[in-house]
Design a protein around this motif. Sequence first.
Motif, PDB file in Angstrom:
ATOM      1  N   GLN A 170      -0.677   8.224  14.534  1.00  9.62           N
ATOM      2  CA  GLN A 170      -0.723   7.300  13.402  1.00  9.62           C
ATOM      3  C   GLN A 170       0.486   6.371  13.410  1.00  9.62           C
ATOM      4  OE1 GLN A 170      -3.200   6.745  11.041  1.00  9.62           O
ATOM      5  NE2 GLN A 170      -1.847   4.996  10.702  1.00  9.62           N
ATOM      6  N   CYS A 171       1.635   6.890  13.796  1.00  8.77           N
ATOM      7  CA  CYS A 171       2.830   6.040  13.901  1.00  8.77           C
ATOM      8  C   CYS A 171       2.617   4.935  14.930  1.00  8.77           C
ATOM      9  CB  CYS A 171       4.046   6.882  14.271  1.00  8.77           C
ATOM     10  SG  CYS A 171       4.644   7.955  12.955  1.00  8.77           S
ATOM     11  N   ARG A 172       2.032   5.288  16.065  1.00  9.48           N
ATOM     12  CA  ARG A 172       1.768   4.279  17.095  1.00  9.48           C
ATOM     13  C   ARG A 172       0.771   3.239  16.595  1.00  9.48           C
ATOM     14  NH1 ARG A 172       1.960   9.064  20.324  1.00  9.48           N
ATOM     15  NH2 ARG A 172      -0.321   9.245  20.331  1.00  9.48           N
ATOM     16  N   ALA A 173      -0.223   3.696  15.844  1.00  8.99           N
ATOM     17  CA  ALA A 173      -1.223   2.766  15.306  1.00  8.99           C
ATOM     18  C   ALA A 173      -0.584   1.828  14.283  1.00  8.99           C
ATOM     19  CB  ALA A 173      -2.370   3.552  14.680  1.00  8.99           C
ATOM     20  N   THR A 174       0.285   2.360  13.449  1.00 15.07           N
ATOM     21  CA  THR A 174       0.964   1.524  12.451  1.00 15.07           C
ATOM     22  C   THR A 174       1.881   0.513  13.133  1.00 15.07           C
ATOM     23  OG1 THR A 174       0.890   3.332  10.830  1.00 15.07           O
ATOM     24  CG2 THR A 174       2.460   1.560  10.414  1.00 15.07           C
ATOM     25  N   ALA A 175       2.552   0.933  14.204  1.00 17.55           N
ATOM     26  CA  ALA A 175       3.389   0.009  14.961  1.00 17.55           C
ATOM     27  C   ALA A 175       2.559  -1.159  15.488  1.00 17.55           C
ATOM     28  CB  ALA A 175       4.075   0.739  16.110  1.00 17.55           C
ATOM     29  N   GLU A 176       1.374  -0.861  16.004  1.00 14.37           N
ATOM     30  CA  GLU A 176       0.489  -1.921  16.499  1.00 14.37           C
ATOM     31  C   GLU A 176       0.054  -2.843  15.365  1.00 14.37           C
ATOM     32  OE1 GLU A 176      -2.726  -0.180  18.622  1.00 14.37           O
ATOM     33  OE2 GLU A 176      -1.432   0.741  20.150  1.00 14.37           O
ATOM     34  N   GLN A 177      -0.146  -2.280  14.180  1.00 16.14           N
ATOM     35  CA  GLN A 177      -0.505  -3.117  13.036  1.00 16.14           C
ATOM     36  C   GLN A 177       0.608  -4.092  12.690  1.00 16.14           C
ATOM     37  OE1 GLN A 177      -1.505  -0.110  10.069  1.00 16.14           O
ATOM     38  NE2 GLN A 177      -3.677  -0.543  10.314  1.00 16.14           N
ATOM     39  N   PHE A 178       1.840  -3.615  12.710  1.00 14.68           N
ATOM     40  CA  PHE A 178       2.964  -4.522  12.448  1.00 14.68           C
ATOM     41  C   PHE A 178       2.974  -5.665  13.463  1.00 14.68           C
ATOM     42  CE2 PHE A 178       5.034  -1.241   9.773  1.00 14.68           C
ATOM     43  CZ  PHE A 178       5.520  -2.055   8.763  1.00 14.68           C
ATOM     44  N   GLU A 179       2.690  -5.350  14.723  1.00 18.40           N
ATOM     45  CA  GLU A 179       2.755  -6.374  15.768  1.00 18.40           C
ATOM     46  C   GLU A 179       1.570  -7.325  15.735  1.00 18.40           C
ATOM     47  OE1 GLU A 179       5.278  -3.967  19.193  1.00 18.40           O
ATOM     48  OE2 GLU A 179       3.102  -3.749  19.120  1.00 18.40           O
ATOM     49  N   THR A 180       0.402  -6.844  15.369  1.00 16.89           N
ATOM     50  CA  THR A 180      -0.790  -7.697  15.406  1.00 16.89           C
ATOM     51  C   THR A 180      -1.098  -8.371  14.071  1.00 16.89           C
ATOM     52  OG1 THR A 180      -2.202  -5.773  14.932  1.00 16.89           O
ATOM     53  CG2 THR A 180      -1.823  -6.330  17.246  1.00 16.89           C
ATOM     54  N   LEU A 181      -0.801  -7.664  12.960  1.00 17.72           N
ATOM     55  CA  LEU A 181      -1.132  -8.197  11.638  1.00 17.72           C
ATOM     56  C   LEU A 181       0.069  -8.796  10.921  1.00 17.72           C
ATOM     57  CD1 LEU A 181      -3.423  -5.296  10.315  1.00 17.72           C
ATOM     58  CD2 LEU A 181      -4.126  -7.436  11.444  1.00 17.72           C
ATOM     59  N   GLY A 182       1.248  -8.279  11.217  1.00 20.90           N
ATOM     60  CA  GLY A 182       2.452  -8.755  10.541  1.00 20.90           C
ATOM     61  C   GLY A 182       2.802  -7.891   9.339  1.00 20.90           C
ATOM     62  N   SER A 183       4.024  -8.042   8.859  1.00 18.76           N
ATOM     63  CA  SER A 183       4.534  -7.198   7.776  1.00 18.76           C
ATOM     64  C   SER A 183       3.811  -7.420   6.459  1.00 18.76           C
ATOM     65  CB  SER A 183       6.036  -7.450   7.588  1.00 18.76           C
ATOM     66  OG  SER A 183       6.762  -7.072   8.730  1.00 18.76           O
ATOM     67  N   VAL A 184       3.385  -8.641   6.203  1.00 22.44           N
ATOM     68  CA  VAL A 184       2.709  -8.929   4.932  1.00 22.44           C
ATOM     69  C   VAL A 184       1.420  -8.121   4.817  1.00 22.44           C
ATOM     70  CG1 VAL A 184       1.562 -10.706   3.559  1.00 22.44           C
ATOM     71  CG2 VAL A 184       3.717 -11.225   4.717  1.00 22.44           C
ATOM     72  N   LYS A 185       0.617  -8.124   5.865  1.00 26.82           N
ATOM     73  CA  LYS A 185      -0.654  -7.399   5.838  1.00 26.82           C
ATOM     74  C   LYS A 185      -0.432  -5.887   5.800  1.00 26.82           C
ATOM     75  CE  LYS A 185      -3.619 -10.748   5.813  1.00 26.82           C
ATOM     76  NZ  LYS A 185      -4.524 -10.954   4.648  1.00 26.82           N
ATOM     77  N   VAL A 186       0.558  -5.402   6.557  1.00 26.41           N
ATOM     78  CA  VAL A 186       0.826  -3.962   6.548  1.00 26.41           C
ATOM     79  C   VAL A 186       1.282  -3.518   5.166  1.00 26.41           C
ATOM     80  CG1 VAL A 186       2.250  -2.122   7.505  1.00 26.41           C
ATOM     81  CG2 VAL A 186       1.329  -3.891   9.008  1.00 26.41           C
ATOM     82  N   ALA A 187       2.083  -4.328   4.505  1.00 19.82           N
ATOM     83  CA  ALA A 187       2.519  -3.995   3.150  1.00 19.82           C
ATOM     84  C   ALA A 187       1.326  -3.894   2.210  1.00 19.82           C
ATOM     85  CB  ALA A 187       3.514  -5.039   2.645  1.00 19.82           C
ATOM     86  N   GLU A 188       0.357  -4.787   2.384  1.00 15.39           N
ATOM     87  CA  GLU A 188      -0.839  -4.743   1.547  1.00 15.39           C
ATOM     88  C   GLU A 188      -1.645  -3.472   1.790  1.00 15.39           C
ATOM     89  OE1 GLU A 188      -3.032  -8.263   2.381  1.00 15.39           O
ATOM     90  OE2 GLU A 188      -1.582  -9.613   1.420  1.00 15.39           O
ATOM     91  N   VAL A 189      -1.710  -3.040   3.051  1.00 17.95           N
ATOM     92  CA  VAL A 189      -2.495  -1.872   3.413  1.00 17.95           C
ATOM     93  C   VAL A 189      -1.839  -0.586   2.927  1.00 17.95           C
ATOM     94  CG1 VAL A 189      -3.325  -0.498   5.366  1.00 17.95           C
ATOM     95  CG2 VAL A 189      -3.568  -2.991   5.408  1.00 17.95           C
ATOM     96  N   THR A 190      -0.518  -0.524   3.014  1.00 18.65           N
ATOM     97  CA  THR A 190       0.187   0.732   2.736  1.00 18.65           C
ATOM     98  C   THR A 190       0.647   0.872   1.287  1.00 18.65           C
ATOM     99  OG1 THR A 190       2.315  -0.251   3.419  1.00 18.65           O
ATOM    100  CG2 THR A 190       1.009   0.870   5.111  1.00 18.65           C
ATOM    101  N   ARG A 191       0.492  -0.118   0.485  1.00 13.40           N
ATOM    102  CA  ARG A 191       1.030  -0.081  -0.873  1.00 13.40           C
ATOM    103  C   ARG A 191       0.403   1.010  -1.738  1.00 13.40           C
ATOM    104  NH1 ARG A 191       1.716  -4.609  -3.315  1.00 13.40           N
ATOM    105  NH2 ARG A 191       1.283  -3.917  -5.413  1.00 13.40           N
ATOM    106  N   GLU A 192      -0.797   1.474  -1.339  1.00  8.45           N
ATOM    107  CA  GLU A 192      -1.434   2.544  -2.105  1.00  8.45           C
ATOM    108  C   GLU A 192      -1.557   3.829  -1.294  1.00  8.45           C
ATOM    109  OE1 GLU A 192      -4.972   1.335  -4.115  1.00  8.45           O
ATOM    110  OE2 GLU A 192      -4.001  -0.355  -5.113  1.00  8.45           O
ATOM    111  N   ALA A 193      -0.575   4.079  -0.428  1.00  5.38           N
ATOM    112  CA  ALA A 193      -0.489   5.371   0.251  1.00  5.38           C
ATOM    113  C   ALA A 193      -0.255   6.460  -0.795  1.00  5.38           C
ATOM    114  CB  ALA A 193       0.646   5.354   1.262  1.00  5.38           C
ATOM    115  N   PRO A 194      -0.753   7.677  -0.565  1.00  4.90           N
ATOM    116  CA  PRO A 194      -0.698   8.715  -1.600  1.00  4.90           C
ATOM    117  C   PRO A 194       0.691   8.949  -2.190  1.00  4.90           C
ATOM    118  CG  PRO A 194      -2.132   9.425   0.176  1.00  4.90           C
ATOM    119  CD  PRO A 194      -1.507   8.137   0.623  1.00  4.90           C
ATOM    120  N   GLY A 195       1.725   8.984  -1.358  1.00  7.90           N
ATOM    121  CA  GLY A 195       3.058   9.254  -1.867  1.00  7.90           C
ATOM    122  C   GLY A 195       3.654   8.119  -2.666  1.00  7.90           C
ATOM    123  N   ARG A 196       2.997   6.951  -2.645  1.00  6.75           N
ATOM    124  CA  ARG A 196       3.501   5.781  -3.366  1.00  6.75           C
ATOM    125  C   ARG A 196       2.793   5.568  -4.706  1.00  6.75           C
ATOM    126  NH1 ARG A 196       7.886   4.370   0.047  1.00  6.75           N
ATOM    127  NH2 ARG A 196       7.261   4.932   2.152  1.00  6.75           N
TER     128      ARG A 196
END
Length: 288
Positions: free
Chosen positions: A136-162
């Motif tokens: 999952q860490c490797r997949a998230t790293a690829e998301q940062f590189e392909t989608l950018g930080s703005v999109k990753v922030a949108e995706v992760t903002r509702e992670a369970p611990g948040r």
Amino acid sequence: MPHALTKDNVRLYFEEVGSGTPILFLHEFAADHTNWEPQMRYFSRGHRCIAYSARGYTPSDVPPSPEVYSYKHFYTDALAVLDHLGIEAAHLVGLSMGSYSSLQIALHSPQRALSMTLAGIGSGSSLENLESFRAQCRATAEQFETLGSVKVAEVTREAPGRIPFLVKDPRGHADFYAALARHDAKGSANTMRGFQGGRPSIYTMTEAIKKVATPALIICGDEDDNCVEPSLFLKKHLPAAGLTFFPKSGHVLNLEEPALFNEMVERFIALVEAGRWPPRDPRSLVAD
């Protein structure tokens, strides 16, 4: 802008305020030095407080090579900040990634740690699920590189611990993820691959952890499911550890519950400095 220089010539931006016994704040993956502002303002009334942005987090340098983002680089970077400031030892206050680095300092350079606050520590430690976590860490790293930080922030903002942060403080939660959206995407990807996806599980360090004499305060949100068991594990094996759970709380403890966080850490540091945070008395142990 003030910067400390690491052994491999990476510049780390830091801010400091106050005077007295030093406290070094170490941030989590989704944060940077700015997320310690409630603590910098509070603790600087009686301490010299330092917060810095890790490598890969502007305005610190963002090295291009993923090989220089290991957990060893991160904990030795914290020591480089102390060296730059001429500080022999400090109280370490970490959250998540920063807690892991604080623990590594206590394991490898214990003379540099007056105490360590380990908040939100241990996510991804489960040996049973370790490979899936690293994938999952490797997949998230690829998301940062392909989608950018703005999109990753949108995706992760509702992670369970948040979610507890979102429920309690929607404005604070929005500010937190707006800041994540401004992070350097390559730096975040490298950190996710190197540090998050490459660090050893704390469950592989049991014998070494048992020898750590550094006073420790472990703080966990009771709704931060990935950190509950690791927190209990560390309480069991760190000789001079205390453990507290924050009720109805998730991962971002210093921002979710800043007053409670400050109160607990302030009391802990005061007891350490008074010599009143000893290892657990063997008489209180119950035989297995």
